[in-house]
Design an enzyme around this catalytic site. Structure first.
Site, short mmCIF file in Angstrom:
data_model
loop_
_atom_site.label_atom_id
_atom_site.label_comp_id
_atom_site.label_asym_id
_atom_site.label_seq_id
_atom_site.Cartn_x
_atom_site.Cartn_y
_atom_site.Cartn_z
N GLU A 59 0.86 -1.11 -0.08
CA GLU A 59 -0.09 -0.12 -0.04
C GLU A 59 1.00 1.28 -0.05
OE1 GLU A 59 -2.56 -3.11 2.03
OE2 GLU A 59 -0.66 -2.24 2.66
N TYR B 140 7.73 1.82 -7.75
CA TYR B 140 7.00 0.63 -7.78
C TYR B 140 6.44 0.41 -9.06
CZ TYR B 140 7.01 1.75 -2.77
OH TYR B 140 7.23 1.98 -1.48
#
Length: 204
Positions: free
Chosen positions: A129, A141
């Site tokens: 998250e 990411y």
């Protein structure tokens, strides 16, 4: 990460998060949680040798596969990262770097090491998250093929910000591994001459 590293980890934590974990939480994670894997990134001294007496190349001391050094002081810890292993999935819980050392690729290095550990453990997917406002982290990411997978509403208790759920496809697929190896090599080239050198200790 070892118990002796916790004071340094807490310093990084306080610089990185509005609600840092207490020392007791890290002690539980590294001593009692068999699903947890945590690593620390520490700055190398400018002189000295490896534990076996052989001279070290300190310009390459940051490399994930370099022989880890024993903890020295809290100030040596420049970053840390962790994840939980559940079946064949790894959930990244935290990645943090000291404010003074950001922008050098060290957060990426920590992510790379987590992915390497996932490979070593036979993991197939990785999840995490991230704050919806943290575009810098999201871009990192996505570079490693995490993609949007949903939203957790009001996930962060300090300001009720939503969390973006991100996940990889199967990291054991040849296409992912090839891309990962390319990215790791690019990072290696970037950091090989970085100063000060840092060493990534192996997970316990």
């Amino acid at each position: 990460m070892e118990v002796a590293d916790i004071p340094g980890v807490l310093e990084v934590d306080r610089e990185s998060y509005p609600l840092p974990w207490p020392a007791s939480a890290y002690r539980r994670e590294i001593s009692n949680n068999r699903h947890a894997r945590y690593v620390v990134l520490r700055e190398e001294s400018s002189s000295g040798s490896a534990d076996d007496g052989a001279p070290r190349d300190h310009r390459r001391g940051w490399l994930p596969w370099a022989k880890p050094r024993a903890p020295e002081t809290a100030a040596n810890i420049v970053g840390y990262a962790g994840m939980w292993i559940v079946a064949d999935e790894a959930h990244v819980t935290t990645i943090a770097v000291r404010r003074r050392d950001r922008g050098r690729g060290l957060g990426e290095l920590l992510l790379v090491r987590l992915i390497e550990i996932a490979y070593e453990l036979g993991i197939r997917w990785m999840t995490l998250e991230v704050r919806v406002s943290n575009e810098t982290a999201q871009n990192l990411y996505r570079k490693y093929s995490f993609r949007n997978a949903g939203i957790r509403k009001r996930y962060y208790s300090d300001n009720n910000e939503d969390a973006l759920i991100m996940t990889t496809d199967d990291i054991t697929l040849a296409a992912y591994r090839t891309r990962f190896d390319e990215l790791r090599q690019t990072l290696s080239t970037r950091l090989a001459s970085s100063e000060p050198a840092v060493a990534l200790a192996e997970p316990r």
